[in-house]
Design an enzyme around this catalytic site. Structure first.
Site, PDB file in Angstrom:
ATOM      1  N   ASN A  25       0.803  -1.225   0.000  1.00  0.00           N
ATOM      2  CA  ASN A  25       0.000   0.000   0.000  1.00  0.00           C
ATOM      3  C   ASN A  25       0.838   1.279   0.000  1.00  0.00           C
ATOM      4  O   ASN A  25       0.790   2.053  -0.925  1.00  0.00           O
ATOM      5  CB  ASN A  25      -0.987   0.026   1.163  1.00  0.00           C
ATOM      6  CG  ASN A  25      -2.074  -1.013   0.999  1.00  0.00           C
ATOM      7  OD1 ASN A  25      -2.468  -1.315  -0.119  1.00  0.00           O
ATOM      8  ND2 ASN A  25      -2.557  -1.564   2.088  1.00  0.00           N
TER       9      ASN A  25
ATOM     10  N   GLY B 257       4.253   1.611   1.920  1.00  0.00           N
ATOM     11  CA  GLY B 257       5.656   1.524   2.305  1.00  0.00           C
ATOM     12  C   GLY B 257       6.607   1.698   1.141  1.00  0.00           C
ATOM     13  O   GLY B 257       7.480   2.568   1.148  1.00  0.00           O
ATOM     14  N   ASP B 258       6.461   0.883   0.090  1.00  0.00           N
ATOM     15  CA  ASP B 258       7.383   0.924  -1.036  1.00  0.00           C
ATOM     16  C   ASP B 258       7.293   2.257  -1.773  1.00  0.00           C
ATOM     17  O   ASP B 258       8.315   2.885  -2.069  1.00  0.00           O
ATOM     18  CB  ASP B 258       7.081  -0.221  -2.012  1.00  0.00           C
ATOM     19  CG  ASP B 258       7.303  -1.580  -1.387  1.00  0.00           C
ATOM     20  OD1 ASP B 258       7.208  -1.674  -0.161  1.00  0.00           O
ATOM     21  OD2 ASP B 258       7.553  -2.542  -2.120  1.00  0.00           O
TER      22      ASP B 258
ATOM     23  N   GLN C  82       2.973  13.222   2.720  1.00  0.00           N
ATOM     24  CA  GLN C  82       4.121  12.846   3.546  1.00  0.00           C
ATOM     25  C   GLN C  82       4.547  13.960   4.483  1.00  0.00           C
ATOM     26  O   GLN C  82       4.923  13.691   5.634  1.00  0.00           O
ATOM     27  CB  GLN C  82       5.276  12.415   2.654  1.00  0.00           C
ATOM     28  CG  GLN C  82       5.022  11.083   1.966  1.00  0.00           C
ATOM     29  CD  GLN C  82       6.193  10.608   1.142  1.00  0.00           C
ATOM     30  OE1 GLN C  82       6.869  11.401   0.495  1.00  0.00           O
ATOM     31  NE2 GLN C  82       6.448   9.310   1.150  1.00  0.00           N
TER      32      GLN C  82
ATOM     33  N   GLU D 104       8.543   0.353   6.418  1.00  0.00           N
ATOM     34  CA  GLU D 104       9.870   0.972   6.367  1.00  0.00           C
ATOM     35  C   GLU D 104       9.811   2.496   6.389  1.00  0.00           C
ATOM     36  O   GLU D 104      10.506   3.140   7.168  1.00  0.00           O
ATOM     37  CB  GLU D 104      10.632   0.517   5.123  1.00  0.00           C
ATOM     38  CG  GLU D 104      12.002   1.167   4.992  1.00  0.00           C
ATOM     39  CD  GLU D 104      12.854   0.565   3.883  1.00  0.00           C
ATOM     40  OE1 GLU D 104      13.649   1.312   3.286  1.00  0.00           O
ATOM     41  OE2 GLU D 104      12.727  -0.647   3.625  1.00  0.00           O
TER      42      GLU D 104
END
Length: 404
Positions: free
Chosen positions: A26, A28-29, A281, A299
């Site tokens: 969703n 993280g990457d 973000q 992460e």
């Protein structure tokens, strides 16, 4: 030969980098690669194209993104829909980054082969593109020995493995140059916190209340903590966006998760659950800065919780044969190196119990962990300075490419 900053900027502005991201979890990457792309563009003046296979998930952290557009630009970054086959012609640039071992399209690999052949056929051509695999962040000791190693592919092209990490022998950590200063200025003025809460539709939060952000996977330990906070003598506010965390709390919610809307408040004794809107973000960073404690996952949010200089729980992504617990332990050993032994035991115990869904132990260690404990607060503030290790990931990455 000394190269001036102006010359370096000029050189970088002529570079074209492509980053490929397959969205697995969703946010993280795509969270990591979006921060990477923005920092490469803003601080290094590199032309970045970000290829993403799931624009709908991406839109949650970039609200202005249109998931129906094949190509668009935001924050100076070209964002392309990654489909099979590609709907946009791919022209190989100077650097190609595949994020977290995603499998590149065949036409991209062919472009790499063509660029390499052109380089050897005509020595006047610029050097062939640098191919990197950006790996997941880990504190494990073996990362130092693997960082930067090349691997010869079947095409005859070298691919380098770039490992983020916490030591000077790794690829470093993503951190914008002004981040710590921005955070300190934000946290010095308590009105910033109140203004943020107001903008998110959060009300009824007093300065003396405990505020906790929650962005976890499903866990029975989260339900146990909420029930513990409910019975506390002091008021606790849990700030939770719609998502996987709430799946663990369905049994105490007054309605289905689908019926929850941002701005809703649900009171249980001395616990108030606030349903958060999703944010970009920068907004999420400020949320972490404004809370007393953060529960994070994956992460990207894991690293941003560290940069927030606040205590946290890391709900690590579960892996086969409990390998994720090995990764968790490696980080905890590093993080707790300078903590007093009793405090370190409580913090490590809390994180391990939460990840193993040991509800009773999670609550027991939570009681032991005094959020107002001065050594804990001091450690949370010092840790980012120590962890960044003088040089951030983007600066190291650009230098790595130059040396390659």
């Amino acid at each position: 030969m000394t190269v001036s900053i102006e010359n370096m900027t000029s050189q970088n502005s002529e570079q074209n980098w492509d980053i490929f991201c397959a969205v697995v979890d969703n946010y993280g990457d795509i969270g990591v690669t979006w921060r990477l792309a923005k920092q490469l563009s803003a601080e290094q003046k590199i032309n970045v194209t970000l290829w993403v296979d799931d624009l709908n998930s991406f839109q949650h952290i970039l609200p202005h993104l249109d998931p129906n557009q094949v190509t668009q630009s935001h924050c100076g970054i070209k964002i392309n829909q990654w489909s099979e086959p590609l709907k946009i012609d791919y022209k190989v640039g100077d650097v190609l980054i595949e994020a977290f071992a995603c499998e590149l399209p065949a036409q991209v690999k062919q472009q790499l082969v063509t660029a390499k052949q052109a380089y050897f056929d005509n020595s006047k051509n610029k050097k062939p593109p640098v191919w990197l695999n950006l790996e997941y962040l880990s504190a494990e000791s073996w990362v130092e020995g693997c960082h930067g190693l090349p691997s010869m592919q079947a095409s005859g092209i070298k691919k380098y493995f770039y490992f983020p990490g916490f030591s000077d022998k790794t690829g470093g950590l993503i951190c914008e140059k002004t981040l710590f200063t921005d955070r300190e200025h934000w946290q010095l003025d308590t009105q910033n916190r109140q203004n943020l809460f107001k903008s998110l539709g959060l009300t009824g939060i007093d300065e003396t209340d405990t505020v906790i952000s929650v962005f976890s996977y499903e866990s029975s330990a989260l339900l146990a903590l909420c029930q513990h906070w409910q019975a506390n003598d002091t008021k606790t506010h849990a700030l939770i966006p719609k998502g996987r965390s709430l799946n663990s709390l369905q049994s105490i919610l007054p309605c289905s998760i689908d019926e929850l809307t941002p701005g809703m408040q649900i009171a249980f004794g001395n616990l108030v659950i606030h349903i958060l809107p999703m944010t970009d973000q920068e907004g999420y960073d400020k949320l972490l800065w404004s809370c007393d404690f953060n529960i994070v996952r994956g992460e990207d949010s894991f690293l941003r919780a560290q940069w927030a200089a606040k205590p946290f729980i890391w709900h690590i992504y579960e892996q086969e044969e409990d390998y994720h617990l090995i990764k968790l332990d490696a980080f905890m050993q590093l993080y707790c190196n300078n903590l007093p032994s009793e405090l370190a035991m409580s913090w490590k115990g809390l994180n391990l119990a939460f990840n193993q869904e040991q509800a009773a132990l999670t609550c027991e260690y939570w009681q032991q962990l005094n959020l107002a404990d001065l050594p804990l607060q001091q450690h949370a503030k010092q840790w980012p300075i120590d962890a960044i290790n003088d040089v951030d990931l983007v600066s190291r990455l650009v230098q790595f490419v130059k040396n390659s």
